[in-house]
Design an enzyme around this catalytic site. Structure first.
Site, PDB file in Angstrom:
ATOM      1  N   LYS A 110      45.696   2.932  36.353  1.00  0.00           N
ATOM      2  CA  LYS A 110      45.522   2.992  37.813  1.00  0.00           C
ATOM      3  C   LYS A 110      44.507   4.065  38.219  1.00  0.00           C
ATOM      4  O   LYS A 110      43.578   3.803  38.976  1.00  0.00           O
ATOM      5  CB  LYS A 110      46.872   3.267  38.509  1.00  0.00           C
ATOM      6  N   ARG A 152      48.437  16.650  30.312  1.00  0.00           N
ATOM      7  CA  ARG A 152      49.533  16.855  31.263  1.00  0.00           C
ATOM      8  C   ARG A 152      50.825  17.204  30.530  1.00  0.00           C
ATOM      9  O   ARG A 152      51.089  16.664  29.459  1.00  0.00           O
ATOM     10  CB  ARG A 152      49.744  15.577  32.082  1.00  0.00           C
ATOM     11  N   ARG A 170      59.884   7.911  31.407  1.00  0.00           N
ATOM     12  CA  ARG A 170      59.127   7.415  32.562  1.00  0.00           C
ATOM     13  C   ARG A 170      59.048   5.889  32.530  1.00  0.00           C
ATOM     14  O   ARG A 170      59.103   5.247  33.579  1.00  0.00           O
ATOM     15  CB  ARG A 170      57.720   8.041  32.563  1.00  0.00           C
ATOM     16  N   ARG A 228      57.042   3.468  44.481  1.00  0.00           N
ATOM     17  CA  ARG A 228      57.635   3.305  43.150  1.00  0.00           C
ATOM     18  C   ARG A 228      59.086   2.855  43.222  1.00  0.00           C
ATOM     19  O   ARG A 228      59.697   2.667  42.168  1.00  0.00           O
ATOM     20  CB  ARG A 228      57.584   4.641  42.413  1.00  0.00           C
ATOM     21  N   ARG A 288      45.952  10.758  26.606  1.00  0.00           N
ATOM     22  CA  ARG A 288      45.263  10.985  27.885  1.00  0.00           C
ATOM     23  C   ARG A 288      44.871  12.452  28.038  1.00  0.00           C
ATOM     24  O   ARG A 288      45.618  13.355  27.683  1.00  0.00           O
ATOM     25  CB  ARG A 288      46.189  10.579  29.040  1.00  0.00           C
TER      26      ARG A 288
HETATM   27  P1  ADP Z   1      47.709   5.683  35.204  1.00  0.00           P
HETATM   28  O1  ADP Z   1      46.907   6.298  36.327  1.00  0.00           O
HETATM   29  O2  ADP Z   1      48.080   4.253  35.480  1.00  0.00           O
HETATM   30  O3  ADP Z   1      48.879   6.509  34.796  1.00  0.00           O
HETATM   31  P2  ADP Z   1      45.324   6.268  33.599  1.00  0.00           P
HETATM   32  O4  ADP Z   1      44.255   5.633  34.414  1.00  0.00           O
HETATM   33  O5  ADP Z   1      45.407   7.751  33.622  1.00  0.00           O
HETATM   34  O6  ADP Z   1      46.762   5.611  33.930  1.00  0.00           O
HETATM   35  O7  ADP Z   1      45.138   5.743  32.100  1.00  0.00           O
HETATM   36  C1  ADP Z   1      46.021   6.182  31.061  1.00  0.00           C
HETATM   37  C2  ADP Z   1      45.230   6.422  29.790  1.00  0.00           C
HETATM   38  O8  ADP Z   1      44.735   5.189  29.278  1.00  0.00           O
HETATM   39  C3  ADP Z   1      44.005   7.308  30.004  1.00  0.00           C
HETATM   40  O9  ADP Z   1      43.868   8.138  28.870  1.00  0.00           O
HETATM   41  C4  ADP Z   1      42.850   6.309  30.130  1.00  0.00           C
HETATM   42  O10 ADP Z   1      41.611   6.860  29.681  1.00  0.00           O
HETATM   43  C5  ADP Z   1      43.304   5.180  29.233  1.00  0.00           C
HETATM   44  N1  ADP Z   1      42.902   3.844  29.721  1.00  0.00           N
HETATM   45  C6  ADP Z   1      42.814   3.437  31.013  1.00  0.00           C
HETATM   46  N2  ADP Z   1      42.438   2.125  31.088  1.00  0.00           N
HETATM   47  C7  ADP Z   1      42.311   1.701  29.791  1.00  0.00           C
HETATM   48  C8  ADP Z   1      41.940   0.447  29.181  1.00  0.00           C
HETATM   49  N3  ADP Z   1      41.664  -0.642  29.923  1.00  0.00           N
HETATM   50  N4  ADP Z   1      41.902   0.400  27.833  1.00  0.00           N
HETATM   51  C9  ADP Z   1      42.202   1.495  27.081  1.00  0.00           C
HETATM   52  N5  ADP Z   1      42.543   2.699  27.585  1.00  0.00           N
HETATM   53  C10 ADP Z   1      42.608   2.802  28.922  1.00  0.00           C
HETATM   54  P1  AMP Z   2      51.990   9.963  37.956  1.00  0.00           P
HETATM   55  O1  AMP Z   2      50.908  10.989  38.116  1.00  0.00           O
HETATM   56  O2  AMP Z   2      51.823   8.800  38.906  1.00  0.00           O
HETATM   57  O3  AMP Z   2      52.154   9.524  36.518  1.00  0.00           O
HETATM   58  O4  AMP Z   2      53.332  10.678  38.381  1.00  0.00           O
HETATM   59  C1  AMP Z   2      53.836  11.796  37.681  1.00  0.00           C
HETATM   60  C2  AMP Z   2      55.274  12.079  38.104  1.00  0.00           C
HETATM   61  O5  AMP Z   2      55.314  12.411  39.505  1.00  0.00           O
HETATM   62  C3  AMP Z   2      56.248  10.907  37.960  1.00  0.00           C
HETATM   63  O6  AMP Z   2      56.771  10.808  36.657  1.00  0.00           O
HETATM   64  C4  AMP Z   2      57.316  11.280  38.998  1.00  0.00           C
HETATM   65  O7  AMP Z   2      58.160  12.306  38.523  1.00  0.00           O
HETATM   66  C5  AMP Z   2      56.471  11.872  40.127  1.00  0.00           C
HETATM   67  N1  AMP Z   2      56.034  10.837  41.102  1.00  0.00           N
HETATM   68  C6  AMP Z   2      54.750  10.482  41.382  1.00  0.00           C
HETATM   69  N2  AMP Z   2      54.722   9.534  42.328  1.00  0.00           N
HETATM   70  C7  AMP Z   2      56.016   9.262  42.648  1.00  0.00           C
HETATM   71  C8  AMP Z   2      56.659   8.350  43.541  1.00  0.00           C
HETATM   72  N3  AMP Z   2      55.951   7.505  44.314  1.00  0.00           N
HETATM   73  N4  AMP Z   2      58.009   8.364  43.598  1.00  0.00           N
HETATM   74  C9  AMP Z   2      58.737   9.201  42.849  1.00  0.00           C
HETATM   75  N5  AMP Z   2      58.208  10.068  41.970  1.00  0.00           N
HETATM   76  C10 AMP Z   2      56.860  10.108  41.868  1.00  0.00           C
END
Ligand code: ADP
Ligand code: AMP
Length: 213
Positions: free
Chosen positions: A13, A160, A171, A88, A127
């Site tokens: 995302k 992170r 998660r 969520r 990541r």
């Molecule tokens: P989210 O925001 O949904 O938690 P991220 O955009 O941070 O996910 O992506 C999670 C990890 O996967 C990151 O390290 C990113 O570089 C990698 N990633 C994102 N899209 C792809 C893809 N299409 N193929 C492989 N790796 C990806």
């Molecule tokens: P994210 O950066 O989206 O992976 O979120 C990291 C953490 O923040 C999650 O594991 C939750 O603990 C909290 N969080 C983020 N967005 C939400 C949401 N919309 N509702 C509840 N918890 C959230």
């Protein structure tokens, strides 16, 4: 244009949000980023959220809905926004509908990035995120040009605290129990586009741009 990116943690995302910002000039609203900033600043909300985030649990709905109300009322959201990581839970989705109705706006598209659980663990543990702009990289699948340095702003890349194999499992179970049901919620509203999130990053971006026009 008001868009929501939907998918499991690590589905891609945040990665796709950066391309949408570039093309459409609308802000990304990541509740995760807002919470991490509050944790860093040590605000009362940050102190409360920290324990949930580190345990891989969702932060309570009332806190999240408060964050979103405040954020969507800001001026930069007037031309549209990208919701990333919100809503969520069903309660959050329902609160968002009420809020948007009050504001006289609607959600135009929900883009779902579908990635199986077995790929998620590797994505999340590999990541690396920029400390300054939040851009997301991956040590293997999407490395930065210079190791440890953000391609977009030159900031330092860090891992992170909640991106461990242990926390990601928790998660993911929160995702399946509380968030996945929103797929049907938005499908019923006729605004959901279901994309294969296992494709290459560039290919997914192209598909998103086709959908958004
Ligand atoms: P989210 O925001 O949904 O938690 P991220 O955009 O941070 O996910 O992506 C999670 C990890 O996967 C990151 O390290 C990113 O570089 C990698 N990633 C994102 N899209 C792809 C893809 N299409 N193929 C492989 N790796 C990806
Ligand atoms: P994210 O950066 O989206 O992976 O979120 C990291 C953490 O923040 C999650 O594991 C939750 O603990 C909290 N969080 C983020 N967005 C939400 C949401 N919309 N509702 C509840 N918890 C959230």
């Amino acid at each position: 244009m008001n868009i929501m990116l939907f998918g499991a943690p690590g589905a891609g995302k945040g990665t796709q949000a950066k391309f949408i910002i570039d093309r459409y000039g609308i802000p990304q609203i990541s509740t995760g980023d807002i919470l991490r900033a509050a944790v860093k600043e040590g605000t009362p909300m940050g102190l409360e959220a920290k324990q949930f985030m580190e345990a891989g649990k969702l932060v309570p709905d009332s806190t999240i809905i408060g964050i979103i109300k405040e954020r969507l009322s800001m001026d930069d959201c007037k031309k549209g926004f990208i919701l990333d990581g919100f809503p969520r839970t069903l309660a959050q989705a329902e609160a968002l509908e009420v809020l948007m109705k009050e504001m006289g706006i609607k959600l135009d598209k929900v883009i779902s990035l579908n990635v199986p659980d077995e790929l998620i663990v590797g994505r999340v543990t590999g990541r690396r995120v920029c400390k300054d702009c939040g851009a997301s990289f991956h040590v293997e699948f999407n490395p930065s040009k210079v190791e440890g340095v953000c391609d977009l702003c030159g900031g330092e890349l860090i891992q992170r605290k909640d991106d461990t194999a242990e926390t990601v499992t928790k998660r993911l179970s929160e995702y399946h129990a509380q968030t996945a049901p929103l797929f049907d919620f938005y499908m019923e509203r006729g605004i959901l586009a279901d994309l294969d999130g296992t494709k290459d990053i560039d290919e997914i971006t192209k598909e998103i741009f086709n959908i958004l026009g």
